[in-house]
Design a protein around this motif. Structure first.
Motif, PDB file in Angstrom:
ATOM      1  N   CYS A   1       0.806  -1.224   0.000  1.00 13.41           N
ATOM      2  CA  CYS A   1       0.000   0.000   0.000  1.00 13.41           C
ATOM      3  C   CYS A   1       0.839   1.273   0.000  1.00 13.41           C
ATOM      4  N   TYR A   2       2.156   1.142   0.154  1.00 15.81           N
ATOM      5  CA  TYR A   2       3.007   2.323   0.337  1.00 15.81           C
ATOM      6  C   TYR A   2       4.119   2.411  -0.713  1.00 15.81           C
ATOM      7  N   LEU A   3       4.589   3.638  -0.906  1.00 17.19           N
ATOM      8  CA  LEU A   3       5.918   3.869  -1.446  1.00 17.19           C
ATOM      9  C   LEU A   3       6.812   4.169  -0.244  1.00 17.19           C
TER      10      LEU A   3
ATOM     11  N   ASP B   1      10.393  21.005   0.528  1.00 19.28           N
ATOM     12  CA  ASP B   1       9.389  22.051   0.719  1.00 19.28           C
ATOM     13  C   ASP B   1       8.019  21.386   0.677  1.00 19.28           C
ATOM     14  N   GLU B   2       6.964  22.196   0.752  1.00 15.70           N
ATOM     15  CA  GLU B   2       5.614  21.622   0.835  1.00 15.70           C
ATOM     16  C   GLU B   2       5.186  20.938  -0.455  1.00 15.70           C
ATOM     17  N   HIS B   3       5.931  21.150  -1.539  1.00 16.46           N
ATOM     18  CA  HIS B   3       5.579  20.540  -2.822  1.00 16.46           C
ATOM     19  C   HIS B   3       6.382  19.274  -3.111  1.00 16.46           C
ATOM     20  N   SER B   4       7.289  18.910  -2.239  1.00 17.81           N
ATOM     21  CA  SER B   4       8.097  17.719  -2.463  1.00 17.81           C
ATOM     22  C   SER B   4       7.208  16.478  -2.585  1.00 17.81           C
ATOM     23  N   PHE B   5       7.473  15.657  -3.582  1.00 22.23           N
ATOM     24  CA  PHE B   5       6.758  14.400  -3.847  1.00 22.23           C
ATOM     25  C   PHE B   5       5.284  14.619  -4.176  1.00 22.23           C
TER      26      PHE B   5
ATOM     27  N   ALA C   1      -0.149  12.285  -5.168  1.00 21.74           N
ATOM     28  CA  ALA C   1      -1.442  12.330  -5.840  1.00 21.74           C
ATOM     29  C   ALA C   1      -1.992  10.928  -6.081  1.00 21.74           C
ATOM     30  N   HIS C   2      -1.102   9.926  -6.027  1.00 23.33           N
ATOM     31  CA  HIS C   2      -1.529   8.566  -6.371  1.00 23.33           C
ATOM     32  C   HIS C   2      -1.129   7.513  -5.342  1.00 23.33           C
TER      33      HIS C   2
ATOM     34  N   GLN D   1      -1.795  11.429   3.177  1.00 19.06           N
ATOM     35  CA  GLN D   1      -1.097  10.502   2.289  1.00 19.06           C
ATOM     36  C   GLN D   1       0.318  10.193   2.760  1.00 19.06           C
ATOM     37  N   VAL D   2       0.769  10.867   3.837  1.00 19.16           N
ATOM     38  CA  VAL D   2       2.137  10.667   4.311  1.00 19.16           C
ATOM     39  C   VAL D   2       2.127  10.182   5.749  1.00 19.16           C
TER      40      VAL D   2
END
Length: 231
Positions: free
Chosen positions: A114-116, A149-153, A158-159, A181-182
């Motif tokens: 279920c994870y990366l 930053d807040e946009h990392s990954f 999103a998936h 998601q994290v």
């Protein structure tokens, strides 16, 4: 008899050694002392061999944590591994530190599919050394230095759900507090046990390194300065 592989993990403050036969753990030892690697990696190795009823001559290969990680620690591990391989005339294996961390965590995670898996090793300020792996250890994002930053990954989040861990993960947590998601794990440190698991697979594929010319994977150039002359 199946190959006996010694694995060394010196990329972090923990000095860890392990023995595996056919991918199965025979024994492991570690020391959690800062700056102890150079004086203790050989002692830990000899004690582990003695405690498991083996000698250096029983080794079929030596594996080392390849990096990224502590520059000094990686150098010490590489020197120890190369010295053993040269003296015993056996192959040298090198295993990604980040991939080994991912394998280590995936092995104890419920429903790992279920994870990366996102290992993060602390670098300077908001920078980490990181990568992304599936639960099978397949690489999704190759090891890279990343300023968080807040946009990392964002693309992956999103998936997928991300499971973050390692010495740099705490830098990322405040940036994604609002995301479901994290997830984060604490207290995860590199271990020679996971290095040995991947080393067995590399040994079967005969992915041996050149003992004379092998250098750890630092990921970034190491900068050194020359002391200014005293006036």
């Amino acid at each position: 008899m199946s190959a006996l592989i010694l694995s060394l993990e010196t990329s972090s403050p923990i000095c860890s050694v392990a023995l595996h036969r056919a991918g199965e753990l025979v024994g492991q030892s570690e020391l959690r002392l800062e700056k102890s690697h150079s004086s203790h990696v050989s002692v830990l190795t000899n004690q582990l061999l003695e405690n498991t009823g083996h000698s250096l001559r029983d080794l079929a290969a030596v594996a080392v944590s390849d990096g990224p990680g502590s520059y000094t620690g990686l150098r010490i591990g590489a020197a120890a591994a190369k010295g053993l391989c040269f003296a015993l005339d056996i192959p040298l294996l090198a295993v990604s530190t980040l991939q080994a961390l991912a394998v280590q965590v995936a092995a104890t995670t419920a429903q790992p599919e279920c994870y990366l898996f996102c290992p993060m090793l602390d670098a300077r300020r908001m920078e980490v050394y990181t990568a992304l792996y599936m639960h099978t250890a397949e690489t999704v994002l190759a090891p890279t230095p990343l300023i968080l930053d807040e946009h990392s990954f964002a693309e992956q989040l999103a998936h997928h759900q991300l499971l973050c861990f390692g010495s740099g993960a705490s830098k990322f947590q405040p940036l994604v507090e609002a995301s479901s998601q994290v997830q984060f794990l604490t207290g995860v440190q590199p271990s020679a046990i996971a290095v040995g698991v991947l080393a067995h697979e590399a040994y079967q594929r005969q992915e041996f390194r050149d003992v004379a010319y092998y250098e750890p994977f630092y990921l970034k150039e190491v900068y050194t300065t020359t002391p200014k002359p005293r006036v």
